[in-house]
Design a protein around this motif. Structure first.
Motif, PDB file in Angstrom:
ATOM      1  N   ASN A  91       3.401 -42.852 -57.572  1.00 30.10           N
ATOM      2  CA  ASN A  91       3.496 -43.398 -58.777  1.00 30.10           C
ATOM      3  C   ASN A  91       2.567 -42.830 -60.105  1.00 30.10           C
ATOM      4  OD1 ASN A  91       6.358 -44.530 -57.810  1.00 30.10           O
ATOM      5  ND2 ASN A  91       5.029 -46.125 -57.819  1.00 30.10           N
ATOM      6  N   ALA A  92       1.246 -42.666 -59.252  1.00 33.97           N
ATOM      7  CA  ALA A  92       0.322 -42.385 -60.199  1.00 33.97           C
ATOM      8  C   ALA A  92       1.009 -40.830 -60.580  1.00 33.97           C
ATOM      9  CB  ALA A  92      -0.967 -41.561 -59.469  1.00 33.97           C
ATOM     10  N   SER A  93       0.940 -40.510 -59.161  1.00 31.64           N
ATOM     11  CA  SER A  93       1.760 -38.774 -59.655  1.00 31.64           C
ATOM     12  C   SER A  93       2.580 -38.355 -60.506  1.00 31.64           C
ATOM     13  CB  SER A  93       1.878 -37.867 -58.301  1.00 31.64           C
ATOM     14  OG  SER A  93       0.977 -38.122 -57.217  1.00 31.64           O
ATOM     15  N   ILE A  94       3.578 -39.465 -60.496  1.00 32.73           N
ATOM     16  CA  ILE A  94       4.805 -39.448 -61.875  1.00 32.73           C
ATOM     17  C   ILE A  94       4.562 -39.405 -62.818  1.00 32.73           C
ATOM     18  CG2 ILE A  94       7.018 -40.378 -62.263  1.00 32.73           C
ATOM     19  CD1 ILE A  94       7.296 -40.955 -59.371  1.00 32.73           C
ATOM     20  N   SER A  95       3.328 -40.806 -63.299  1.00 33.84           N
ATOM     21  CA  SER A  95       2.671 -40.804 -65.008  1.00 33.84           C
ATOM     22  C   SER A  95       2.102 -39.485 -65.072  1.00 33.84           C
ATOM     23  CB  SER A  95       2.040 -41.837 -64.157  1.00 33.84           C
ATOM     24  OG  SER A  95       2.833 -43.223 -63.861  1.00 33.84           O
ATOM     25  N   LEU A  96       1.231 -39.234 -63.427  1.00 27.39           N
ATOM     26  CA  LEU A  96       0.327 -37.858 -64.721  1.00 27.39           C
ATOM     27  C   LEU A  96       1.625 -37.274 -64.540  1.00 27.39           C
ATOM     28  CD1 LEU A  96      -2.485 -38.036 -61.798  1.00 27.39           C
ATOM     29  CD2 LEU A  96      -2.225 -38.195 -64.138  1.00 27.39           C
ATOM     30  N   VAL A  97       2.409 -36.410 -64.038  1.00 30.38           N
ATOM     31  CA  VAL A  97       3.703 -35.665 -64.805  1.00 30.38           C
ATOM     32  C   VAL A  97       4.465 -35.747 -65.958  1.00 30.38           C
ATOM     33  CG1 VAL A  97       5.652 -34.546 -64.081  1.00 30.38           C
ATOM     34  CG2 VAL A  97       4.576 -34.724 -61.913  1.00 30.38           C
ATOM     35  N   ASN A  98       4.452 -37.308 -66.130  1.00 29.79           N
ATOM     36  CA  ASN A  98       5.287 -37.083 -67.444  1.00 29.79           C
ATOM     37  C   ASN A  98       3.876 -37.368 -68.514  1.00 29.79           C
ATOM     38  OD1 ASN A  98       7.198 -37.730 -65.688  1.00 29.79           O
ATOM     39  ND2 ASN A  98       7.273 -40.198 -65.730  1.00 29.79           N
ATOM     40  N   SER A  99       2.795 -37.343 -68.199  1.00 33.72           N
ATOM     41  CA  SER A  99       2.247 -37.680 -69.260  1.00 33.72           C
ATOM     42  C   SER A  99       1.871 -36.100 -69.859  1.00 33.72           C
ATOM     43  CB  SER A  99       0.733 -38.120 -68.928  1.00 33.72           C
ATOM     44  OG  SER A  99       0.766 -39.535 -68.374  1.00 33.72           O
ATOM     45  N   LYS A 100       1.680 -35.076 -69.056  1.00 27.87           N
ATOM     46  CA  LYS A 100       1.518 -33.796 -69.474  1.00 27.87           C
ATOM     47  C   LYS A 100       2.972 -33.202 -69.954  1.00 27.87           C
ATOM     48  CE  LYS A 100      -0.812 -30.027 -68.876  1.00 27.87           C
ATOM     49  NZ  LYS A 100      -2.155 -29.999 -69.569  1.00 27.87           N
ATOM     50  N   ILE A 101       3.959 -33.741 -69.207  1.00 26.38           N
ATOM     51  CA  ILE A 101       5.241 -33.917 -69.866  1.00 26.38           C
ATOM     52  C   ILE A 101       5.161 -34.233 -71.380  1.00 26.38           C
ATOM     53  CG2 ILE A 101       7.520 -33.834 -70.186  1.00 26.38           C
ATOM     54  CD1 ILE A 101       7.434 -33.676 -66.832  1.00 26.38           C
TER      55      ILE A 101
END
Length: 863
Positions: free
Chosen positions: A658-668
């Motif tokens: 979930n943290a990885s998804i959050s990091l990806v979404n933040s970068k997006i």
């Protein structure tokens, strides 16, 4: 003398003709009766020589020239004509005669006659027909009178033959009577011989039974004299069940019935005497048995390291087909096992004899009470000497006692029940616990505590081998365990913190074979049958093998301490403390890294991969602990036998995902910030995708590349699908936000180009990563379904079809009508160019604009 009529006689019957036998009463009116009055009222038998069953038509043609051939009883034409004239109604007479001749129903003719009022005519016709038939019958009789005469002659000849046959039968019967009289005498003699034979057989059977019974009695006496009581009881049982009720001699039967109970009583006394001697013997030998068992336990403790190595080697063998208990066999102890042999034959014999006597329950109670009294005597300590000097004989005697009971339980065929053995063990446990607690409270020397603790430990080890669980004894020795394990956890926590701080969270590269064996194969982080090509790029970072090394060190230290000074059933303790270590040390360390907020996506992905690998290694950790504790693999395969920490680590792995998804979404989100700044009222359709989408595609390729070799496929699916869903939501959110006041079809076409590029990436990634093989319900392209349906609606030539429920469900099922209403209010077609009114495009835009206006009105009404 009778004369023949002028016409010829009837020819003999042809071969194969059937014979017709007729009984014809001769009426006085007939011609024959007038010519031959002596034949009146005599029936005639027409045999085959007189009247064959020939065709009636042929016979009447030969003897009655006036017969027309249609039917035997048909009158000639002249007779018919005369009858019609006589009756005055020829038509009715002809019809009636024809119907009777053809066996037809005359009902319609009769009905017609009565309906027409002419019954007299009908009666006259019938009378005429009767007369004609009588005439014909007389003609037939006149024609065949010679045949009747021949039939009578034949009948007389038959009577003569019958008299001759009667005489013959009478002679044969007389001859038969003469022959049968002699045979009957022989039969009487034979029956008498059969009766004698039966009596002889019964006498022989009686003698055989008596001989067999007396032989069995002799065998029983011999077995009793030789002390073979089991064989004697079998013989007695055989006599009682199979022969006693069948003995024909009453005196012999009474003697045997009287002696059988006396013999059984004698055998019971002899067996009880041998059993009492065995009780004395087994109490004396129990001390030696206990010393041998505890000596083996002491030797096992001294050779613990070597034993563990052999256990691991045997366990490895068990995985390829050997027995899982094989590792418990120590070849060095084979000679010492012989010391544990002791004689239980008198006990088996006594138990079995009592079972045969029907006194099995009585003997079980007798045995249990006597052994319980012996146990109580064994646990009485001497008050004349210090406990330090007397505790060893106490523990040794108890160990020997329960080893004997274990053997009896397993081999004595139900003499003892598990409940009884457990009850005796609990009694011994409680008494020894009271003694130890009292003596520990009085001891002042540490070495005395240690000596007693070692021997209690050895007692527990010896008893555990035989299935006894010394729980209450171990509770006395558990006081120092928690502190030791607390200190061990503190040291491991410091070591874990150090390896996490030194890890760069990059995939570990192994260049040497010994490094692979030490960091991968030793912890089973890869399949054992996989031969890696060096250099080997591991899916984990350097902290994983270091963490595994710390975990294994913790397990070995815990087992080493508990196997010496803790509970003998220490597997559950090791498992619980392993759970505690993995949750409080390893998992907390990972959570601190995940929630620290200082990691990039590649590092977070690597941490998630590390957690996943360590979560899968929990079974290896548990098996290693069980192997050191001597627990077979079958116990680990039971439900709920795994570690709780595995679920906790899996949750932490999900947190990392979930943290990885959050990091990806933040970068997006950083790239999607450029979306509101594009030209939403562009004059021409863009030829290429917008810059923000190019940046997003490049970043997503990097995400897939960095996560494909580390993350499991389901986790990679979550990351990429989450990112695509986030992009879809971001585009819809931008169109709904106040930052976009107005947009036209050209801008929507540009978004369509961006979306097609993103959909191409989604399809390629879904296939290239192998996720399509998992048959997911939702593909990557499906994550963009909402924005795709929105773009399709905005570019549609008939957007008003959205108001149709069927079309909306089929083509726009993911869209919310409220969002569509807000976005459609902002959607404006681009202004016409200078020559726009002259082009055909203007007509299409006007039609789409009208359809869009209709949709807007309907959406407002729907709201």
């Amino acid at each position: 003398t009778l004369k023949s009529p002028p016409h010829s006689l009837t020819p003999p019957p042809a071969a194969g003709d059937r014979l017709l036998q007729v009984r014809i009463p001769l009426s006085p009116r007939g011609l024959l009766c007038g010519s031959f009055p002596s034949l009146t009222n005599h029936p005639l038998r027409l045999s085959h020589s007189t009247l064959p069953l020939a065709r009636p038509a042929d016979r009447f043609r030969r003897h009655c020239p006036s017969f027309d051939g249609s039917t035997p009883w048909t009158m000639t034409a002249q007779a018919k004509k005369r009858g019609a004239v006589e009756n005055g109604d020829g038509s009715m007479g002809a019809s009636l005669a024809s119907s009777i001749a053809n066996n037809e129903d005359v009902g319609p003719i009769v009905r017609h006659a009565f309906e027409s009022g002419k019954p007299e005519t009908l009666l006259n016709s019938l009378n005429n027909i009767v007369k004609k038939k009588e005439v014909e019958i007389e003609e037939i009789c006149r024609t065949h009178y010679e045949e009747f005469i021949l039939a009578v002659d034949e009948l007389r000849r038959v009577l003569v033959d019958a008299d001759e046959l009667k005489g013959t039968l009478s002679g044969e019967n007389q001859l038969l009577q003469e022959v049968a009289s002699a045979l009957l005498l022989k039969l009487d003699e034979l029956l008498e011989l059969y009766a004698i034979n039966k009596n002889v057989k019964e006498a022989l059977a009686t003698l055989k039974i008596c001989v067999r019974v007396t032989s069995l009695c002799r065998i029983c006496n011999r077995d009793i004299a030789e002390g073979k009581y089991h064989s004697a009881m079998k013989t007695l049982d055989l006599i009682e069940k199979d022969y006693l009720q069948n003995i024909p001699l009453t005196l012999l039967k009474k003697v045997i019935q009287k002696q059988i109970p006396m013999i059984k009583l004698y055998i019971e006394k002899k067996v009880c005497s041998e059993f009492n001697e065995w009780l004395v013997y087994i109490r004396r030998i129990a001390k030696e048995i206990g010393q041998a068992a505890m000596g083996q336990a002491s030797l096992a403790c001294q050779k613990d390291e070597g034993m563990r190595a052999r256990q691991r080697e045997a366990e490895d063998c068990s995985r390829i087909g050997f027995d899982e208990h094989a590792y418990a066999l120590d070849l060095e102890f084979m000679d010492e096992e012989e010391i544990l042999e002791f004689d239980l034959a008198p006990l088996y014999r006594a138990h079995h004899i009592h079972m045969l006597l029907g006194l099995g329950e009585k003997f079980k109670e007798y045995y249990y009470n006597n052994r319980l009294m012996q146990l109580n005597l064994d646990m009485q300590i001497s008050t004349s000497q210090p406990f330090v000097e007397s505790y060893q004989p106490l523990l040794v005697q108890v160990a020997g006692f329960f080893i004997v009971e274990d053997r009896v339980l397993r081999t004595a065929d139900g003499l003892l029940s598990e409940t009884q053995v457990e009850s005796m063990w609990e009694t011994a446990n409680s008494k020894i616990t009271v003694i130890l607690e009292e003596q520990f409270s009085q001891m002042n020397a540490a070495k005395h505590h240690l000596l007693v603790k070692d021997h209690v430990n050895l007692l527990g080890a010896a008893m555990k081998k035989y299935g006894y669980q010394p729980t209450s004894l171990i509770q006395v020795l558990d006081k120092s365990r928690d502190k030791y394990l607390g200190l061990l956890l503190s040291d491991c926590r410091k070591q874990m913190r150090d390896i996490f701080s030194k890890d760069s969270y990059e995939r570990m590269v192994i260049k040497k074979e010994n490094e692979y064996e030490m960091n991968v194969a030793a912890f089973q982080l890869e399949p054992a049958d996989k031969a890696p090509d060096l250099p080997y790029v591991a899916p984990f970072s350097s902290s994983v093998p270091s963490a595994c090394r710390i975990v294994r060190s913790f397990i070995e230290d815990s087992v080493s301490y508990l196997s010496y000074g803790g509970s003998m059933n220490f597997y559950d303790l090791v498992k619980s403390y392993l759970d505690k270590f993995l949750i409080e040390v390893l998992n907390d360390g990972f959570l601190n890294l995940v929630h620290g907020g200082s990691l990039e996506f590649p590092q977070m992905v690597q941490i998630a991969g590390n957690i996943s690998i360590l979560e899968q290694s929990c079974d290896m950790f548990l098996w290693h602990a069980a192997q050191l504790c001597g627990i077979p693999r079958r116990l680990l395969e039971k439900p709920h036998s795994g570690l709780t920490a595995r679920a906790v680590l899996k949750a932490s792995g999900n947190a990392a995902y979930n943290a990885s998804i959050s990091l990806v979404n933040s970068k997006i989100d950083e790239f999607m910030m450029m979306l509101p700044s594009i030209n939403w009222t562009v004059e021409e359709v863009p030829e290429h995708a917008n810059d923000y989408m190019n940046e997003v595609i490049i970043y997503l390729h990097a995400v897939v590349s960095s996560g494909q070799h580390i993350l499991p496929r389901d986790a990679l699916y979550k990351v990429v699908s989450g990112a695509l869903s986030h992009i879809s939501d971001s585009i819809v959110t931008v169109l709904l936000s106040d930052r976009v006041k107005r947009f036209n079809a050209n801008a929507v076409a540009g978004i369509d180009i961006d979306l097609k590029l993103l959909e191409g990436f989604a399809d390629d990634t879904f296939r290239s990563t192998g996720l399509s093989d998992l048959r997911m319900e939702t593909s990557f392209k499906d994550c963009l379904l909402e924005v795709r349906q929105l773009i399709n609606l905005l570019l549609s030539n008939q957007p008003e079809s959205f108001a149709n429920p069927v079309i909306r469900e089929k083509n726009y099922g993911s869209l919310d009508h409220k969002k569509v209403a807000i976005i459609c209010d902002k959607f404006k077609d681009a202004p016409d160019s200078l020559f726009g009114s002259l082009s055909s495009r203007n007509t299409v835009q006007n039609a789409r604009k009208k359809s869009l206006d209709v949709l807007k009105r309907r959406l407002k009404d729907f709201s």
